[in-house]
Design a protein around this motif. Structure first.
Motif, PDB file in Angstrom:
ATOM      1  N   THR A   1    -110.858  36.878  23.916  1.00 16.11           N
ATOM      2  CA  THR A   1    -111.520  37.964  23.209  1.00 16.11           C
ATOM      3  C   THR A   1    -112.933  37.531  22.890  1.00 16.11           C
ATOM      4  O   THR A   1    -113.364  36.461  23.286  1.00 16.11           O
ATOM      5  CB  THR A   1    -110.797  38.275  21.886  1.00 16.11           C
ATOM      6  OG1 THR A   1    -111.000  37.173  21.016  1.00 16.11           O
ATOM      7  CG2 THR A   1    -109.328  38.499  22.100  1.00 16.11           C
ATOM      8  N   SER A   2    -113.645  38.370  22.145  1.00 14.57           N
ATOM      9  CA  SER A   2    -115.011  38.029  21.807  1.00 14.57           C
ATOM     10  C   SER A   2    -115.059  36.801  20.900  1.00 14.57           C
ATOM     11  O   SER A   2    -116.096  36.206  20.708  1.00 14.57           O
ATOM     12  CB  SER A   2    -115.698  39.213  21.140  1.00 14.57           C
ATOM     13  OG  SER A   2    -114.893  39.695  20.106  1.00 14.57           O
ATOM     14  N   ASP A   3    -113.907  36.429  20.352  1.00  9.78           N
ATOM     15  CA  ASP A   3    -113.879  35.231  19.519  1.00  9.78           C
ATOM     16  C   ASP A   3    -113.723  33.962  20.347  1.00  9.78           C
ATOM     17  O   ASP A   3    -113.771  32.872  19.822  1.00  9.78           O
ATOM     18  CB  ASP A   3    -112.697  35.288  18.537  1.00  9.78           C
ATOM     19  CG  ASP A   3    -112.829  36.472  17.601  1.00  9.78           C
ATOM     20  OD1 ASP A   3    -113.973  36.780  17.243  1.00  9.78           O
ATOM     21  OD2 ASP A   3    -111.818  37.082  17.257  1.00  9.78           O
ATOM     22  N   ALA A   4    -113.483  34.151  21.655  1.00  9.24           N
ATOM     23  CA  ALA A   4    -113.228  32.998  22.508  1.00  9.24           C
ATOM     24  C   ALA A   4    -114.346  31.972  22.347  1.00  9.24           C
ATOM     25  O   ALA A   4    -115.519  32.305  22.320  1.00  9.24           O
ATOM     26  CB  ALA A   4    -113.123  33.427  23.961  1.00  9.24           C
ATOM     27  N   VAL A   5    -113.964  30.742  22.222  1.00  3.31           N
ATOM     28  CA  VAL A   5    -114.965  29.693  22.107  1.00  3.31           C
ATOM     29  C   VAL A   5    -114.990  28.897  23.399  1.00  3.31           C
ATOM     30  O   VAL A   5    -114.212  29.132  24.306  1.00  3.31           O
ATOM     31  CB  VAL A   5    -114.656  28.762  20.903  1.00  3.31           C
ATOM     32  CG1 VAL A   5    -114.973  29.456  19.612  1.00  3.31           C
ATOM     33  CG2 VAL A   5    -113.228  28.295  20.944  1.00  3.31           C
ATOM     34  N   GLY A   6    -115.913  27.973  23.464  1.00  2.00           N
ATOM     35  CA  GLY A   6    -115.974  27.133  24.656  1.00  2.00           C
ATOM     36  C   GLY A   6    -117.224  27.415  25.450  1.00  2.00           C
ATOM     37  O   GLY A   6    -117.934  28.392  25.213  1.00  2.00           O
ATOM     38  N   GLN A   7    -117.470  26.514  26.379  1.00  3.87           N
ATOM     39  CA  GLN A   7    -118.657  26.608  27.215  1.00  3.87           C
ATOM     40  C   GLN A   7    -118.567  27.819  28.132  1.00  3.87           C
ATOM     41  O   GLN A   7    -117.489  28.114  28.639  1.00  3.87           O
ATOM     42  CB  GLN A   7    -118.718  25.345  28.092  1.00  3.87           C
ATOM     43  CG  GLN A   7    -119.151  24.118  27.347  1.00  3.87           C
ATOM     44  CD  GLN A   7    -120.572  24.235  26.856  1.00  3.87           C
ATOM     45  OE1 GLN A   7    -121.444  24.619  27.627  1.00  3.87           O
ATOM     46  NE2 GLN A   7    -120.812  23.973  25.590  1.00  3.87           N
ATOM     47  N   PRO A   8    -119.684  28.471  28.367  1.00  4.89           N
ATOM     48  CA  PRO A   8    -119.649  29.502  29.404  1.00  4.89           C
ATOM     49  C   PRO A   8    -119.365  28.860  30.762  1.00  4.89           C
ATOM     50  O   PRO A   8    -119.798  27.739  31.023  1.00  4.89           O
ATOM     51  CB  PRO A   8    -121.060  30.085  29.386  1.00  4.89           C
ATOM     52  CG  PRO A   8    -121.694  29.612  28.139  1.00  4.89           C
ATOM     53  CD  PRO A   8    -120.979  28.379  27.700  1.00  4.89           C
ATOM     54  N   LEU A   9    -118.618  29.581  31.564  1.00 10.48           N
ATOM     55  CA  LEU A   9    -118.347  29.124  32.924  1.00 10.48           C
ATOM     56  C   LEU A   9    -119.563  29.426  33.788  1.00 10.48           C
ATOM     57  O   LEU A   9    -119.974  28.636  34.637  1.00 10.48           O
ATOM     58  CB  LEU A   9    -117.117  29.889  33.438  1.00 10.48           C
ATOM     59  CG  LEU A   9    -116.625  29.622  34.843  1.00 10.48           C
ATOM     60  CD1 LEU A   9    -116.145  28.199  34.974  1.00 10.48           C
ATOM     61  CD2 LEU A   9    -115.481  30.595  35.163  1.00 10.48           C
ATOM     62  N   LEU A  10    -120.118  30.603  33.532  1.00 10.02           N
ATOM     63  CA  LEU A  10    -121.264  31.076  34.313  1.00 10.02           C
ATOM     64  C   LEU A  10    -122.265  31.707  33.343  1.00 10.02           C
ATOM     65  O   LEU A  10    -121.876  32.459  32.451  1.00 10.02           O
ATOM     66  CB  LEU A  10    -120.781  32.136  35.311  1.00 10.02           C
ATOM     67  CG  LEU A  10    -121.844  32.849  36.138  1.00 10.02           C
ATOM     68  CD1 LEU A  10    -122.428  31.917  37.186  1.00 10.02           C
ATOM     69  CD2 LEU A  10    -121.240  34.074  36.827  1.00 10.02           C
ATOM     70  N   ALA A  11    -123.531  31.378  33.534  1.00  9.13           N
ATOM     71  CA  ALA A  11    -124.551  31.959  32.655  1.00  9.13           C
ATOM     72  C   ALA A  11    -125.825  32.240  33.436  1.00  9.13           C
ATOM     73  O   ALA A  11    -126.333  31.371  34.148  1.00  9.13           O
ATOM     74  CB  ALA A  11    -124.851  31.008  31.496  1.00  9.13           C
ATOM     75  N   GLY A  12    -126.306  33.458  33.321  1.00  6.66           N
ATOM     76  CA  GLY A  12    -127.626  33.802  33.851  1.00  6.66           C
ATOM     77  C   GLY A  12    -128.587  33.827  32.675  1.00  6.66           C
ATOM     78  O   GLY A  12    -128.262  34.375  31.622  1.00  6.66           O
ATOM     79  N   ILE A  13    -129.746  33.208  32.827  1.00  8.30           N
ATOM     80  CA  ILE A  13    -130.684  33.085  31.716  1.00  8.30           C
ATOM     81  C   ILE A  13    -132.061  33.578  32.138  1.00  8.30           C
ATOM     82  O   ILE A  13    -132.623  33.089  33.128  1.00  8.30           O
ATOM     83  CB  ILE A  13    -130.781  31.611  31.251  1.00  8.30           C
ATOM     84  CG1 ILE A  13    -129.390  31.095  30.829  1.00  8.30           C
ATOM     85  CG2 ILE A  13    -131.775  31.460  30.092  1.00  8.30           C
ATOM     86  CD1 ILE A  13    -129.258  29.588  30.862  1.00  8.30           C
ATOM     87  N   ASN A  14    -132.560  34.555  31.395  1.00  8.22           N
ATOM     88  CA  ASN A  14    -133.937  35.032  31.586  1.00  8.22           C
ATOM     89  C   ASN A  14    -134.262  35.328  33.056  1.00  8.22           C
ATOM     90  O   ASN A  14    -135.248  34.833  33.599  1.00  8.22           O
ATOM     91  CB  ASN A  14    -134.890  33.969  31.023  1.00  8.22           C
ATOM     92  CG  ASN A  14    -136.230  34.577  30.670  1.00  8.22           C
ATOM     93  OD1 ASN A  14    -136.380  35.807  30.669  1.00  8.22           O
ATOM     94  ND2 ASN A  14    -137.198  33.744  30.389  1.00  8.22           N
ATOM     95  N   LEU A  15    -133.441  36.138  33.674  1.00  4.62           N
ATOM     96  CA  LEU A  15    -133.584  36.399  35.110  1.00  4.62           C
ATOM     97  C   LEU A  15    -134.613  37.486  35.395  1.00  4.62           C
ATOM     98  O   LEU A  15    -134.597  38.541  34.764  1.00  4.62           O
ATOM     99  CB  LEU A  15    -132.228  36.803  35.698  1.00  4.62           C
ATOM    100  CG  LEU A  15    -131.143  35.733  35.592  1.00  4.62           C
ATOM    101  CD1 LEU A  15    -129.785  36.286  36.001  1.00  4.62           C
ATOM    102  CD2 LEU A  15    -131.517  34.518  36.439  1.00  4.62           C
ATOM    103  N   ARG A  16    -135.482  37.195  36.331  1.00  7.10           N
ATOM    104  CA  ARG A  16    -136.460  38.175  36.802  1.00  7.10           C
ATOM    105  C   ARG A  16    -136.328  38.321  38.300  1.00  7.10           C
ATOM    106  O   ARG A  16    -136.149  37.334  39.015  1.00  7.10           O
ATOM    107  CB  ARG A  16    -137.879  37.717  36.465  1.00  7.10           C
ATOM    108  CG  ARG A  16    -138.168  37.805  35.001  1.00  7.10           C
ATOM    109  CD  ARG A  16    -139.493  37.201  34.613  1.00  7.10           C
ATOM    110  NE  ARG A  16    -139.427  36.855  33.210  1.00  7.10           N
ATOM    111  CZ  ARG A  16    -139.561  37.739  32.220  1.00  7.10           C
ATOM    112  NH1 ARG A  16    -139.822  39.010  32.505  1.00  7.10           N
ATOM    113  NH2 ARG A  16    -139.444  37.366  30.972  1.00  7.10           N
TER     114      ARG A  16
END
Ligand SMILES: Nc1ncnc2c1ncn2[C@@H]1O[C@H](COP(=O)(O)OP(=O)(O)O)[C@@H](O)[C@H]1O
Ligand SMILES: [Mg+2]
Lengths: 173, 231
Positions: free
Chosen positions: B2-17
């Motif tokens: 759920t939105s409470d899930a903790v832990g590292q993101p598996l996949l993350a896009g950051i500031n994409l242009r």
């Protein structure tokens, strides 16, 4: 539909007389259901009592309309809180949501934020319904579906309104 | 979960242009997803949802920004490494057109395994299992053109999940289906992914589809936004 908040929102632009306020309301939000004078003055006196508006001028002559009302700092805070708090997701919110979007635009606030916050509130309920459906029997499913379609309709309408924000902003100014 | 899930993101896009012409399709968008989590990407048509998904999946290379998958930056990989990653770690479900029309549904589902070097008998055994889970065993011998829209999408979901991907990218997976079939596809997609703890990035403009997610990110004019509601 919160008439008090809507009147406050209208007063945020400029101080107005009761009559002027009614006209502005009817023109913008009350095409189908114009306000009665009684409602306007009853609402204004409640706002006055709660310190959300003040009388900014009194003209000579008789009648209730010689007073001009202005929003107070507490009133501005009240409008801001109302705009940024999503409505409880339930059917037939369009009047309130429409008023919020228009008033956000009129006051130079972020109308997208009004939409996004409301979307989040709607989706939260839709998630609960979707989960209930997955574990429920057919009756549960049918009841949940009815609610889901109504909430979806609200969101689609909000989305369309957002797509027309530019047009709406022009019309308002 | 759920939105409470903790832990590292598996996949993350950051500031994409990303720009295709003068106006940017992505203008600083971002999104992250954890294992077992379903994130809906919502927003109006043309807002950049698919472009965001393609950047996250390593199909498109953003002009700038980072895409971190299990700690490594996809934008720094070679084209070959990226397509290897897509084949082994990711699964894809699109609105239509992803099945090979000349192959049977069984062969379509077995294809990603075959491309990964799995022998035919084994690939077809596992493909059959997935067709079974998605309740479309009956179309195994048919070509995609001979199935209904709902059956075809379930075959596509089977194909996306057969390799055991860590992330499933679904772009309007129910866009061409009626309500009942769309619901069935979402039920099966989400429950299968939850069973294998796969993450789903779900692009949709439909709120009822987004309601299958754990969180939603809204994309507008190439920018993303996530609303955190008070409890
Ligand atoms: N391959 C492409 N070439 C040129 N323009 C593109 C391409 N892909 C997307 N665009 C443009 O980028 C913008 C965002 O598109 P897209 O990500 O497909 O939006 P969405 O999926 O939200 O509908 C649009 O203006 C679209 O026309
Ligand atoms: Mg798209």
């Amino acid at each position: 539909m919160s008439i008090g908040h809507t009147l406050l929102g209208l007063l945020e632009g400029e101080p107005r007389h009761g009559y002027d306020l009614k006209r502005a309301y009817d023109e913008r939000f009350g095409k189908d259901r114009p306000l009665h004078y009684g409602q306007v003055y009853a609402t204004l006196s409640r706002l006055l009592k709660n310190g959300l508006v003040e009388v900014s001028g009194v003209e000579a002559g008789g009648g209730p309309d010689r007073k001009r009302y202005a929003i107070t700092a507490a009133g501005v805070t009240d409008v801001a809180t109302w705009l940024s708090t999503p409505e409880k997701p339930e059917p037939y919110l369009q009047n309130t949501l429409y008023s919020k979007v228009v008033l956000a635009l009129m006051s130079g606030r972020d109308a997208h934020e009004v939409l996004d916050t409301q979307r989040a509130a709607h989706l939260r309920v839709m998630r609960e319904l979707t989960r209930r459906k997955a574990t429920g029997d057919l009756t549960d499913q049918l009841i949940c579906d009815h609610a889901l379609f109504h909430l979806e309709a609200d969101l689609r309408w909000l989305e369309l309104t957002t797509a027309r924000l530019g047009q709406l902003a022009k019309e308002i100014s | 979960m759920t939105s409470d899930a903790v832990g590292q993101p598996l996949l993350a896009g950051i500031n994409l242009r990303k720009s295709f012409g003068p106006t940017p399709a992505l203008d600083g968008a971002g999104l992250h997803v954890r294992a077992g989590e379903v994130v809906a990407v919502m927003g109006p048509s043309g807002s950049g949802k698919s472009t965001l998904l393609h950047c996250l999946a390593g199909i498109l290379k953003p002009d700038s920004g980072r895409v971190l998958y299990q700690g490594s930056d996809l934008t720094e990989l070679s084209d070959g490494q990226r397509s290897e990653l897509r084949r082994t770690e990711f699964g894809f479900v699109f609105q239509f057109g992803q099945l090979v029309p000349e192959l049977t549904c069984l062969e379509n589902v077995a294809l990603p395994l075959r491309l990964g070097g799995v022998r035919r008998r084994e690939a077809e055994r596992r493909a059959t299992e997935w067709l079974d889970r998605l309740e479309v065993t009956g179309v195994a011998g048919k070509r995609p053109g001979e199935t209904s829209g709902g059956q075809g999408q379930r075959v596509a979901v089977a194909r996306a999940l057969v390799t055991g991907p860590k992330v499933v990218f679904a772009d309007e997976p129910t866009g061409a289906l009626d309500s009942l079939n769309g619901e069935r596809v979402m039920d099966l997609l989400v429950s299968s992914a939850k069973q294998t703890n796969a993450a789903i990035v779900l692009v949709t403009h439909e709120a009822r589809v987004a309601a299958y997610s754990d969180r939603e990110v809204v994309v507008r004019d190439g920018k993303s936004r996530e609303v955190e509601l008070a409890r």
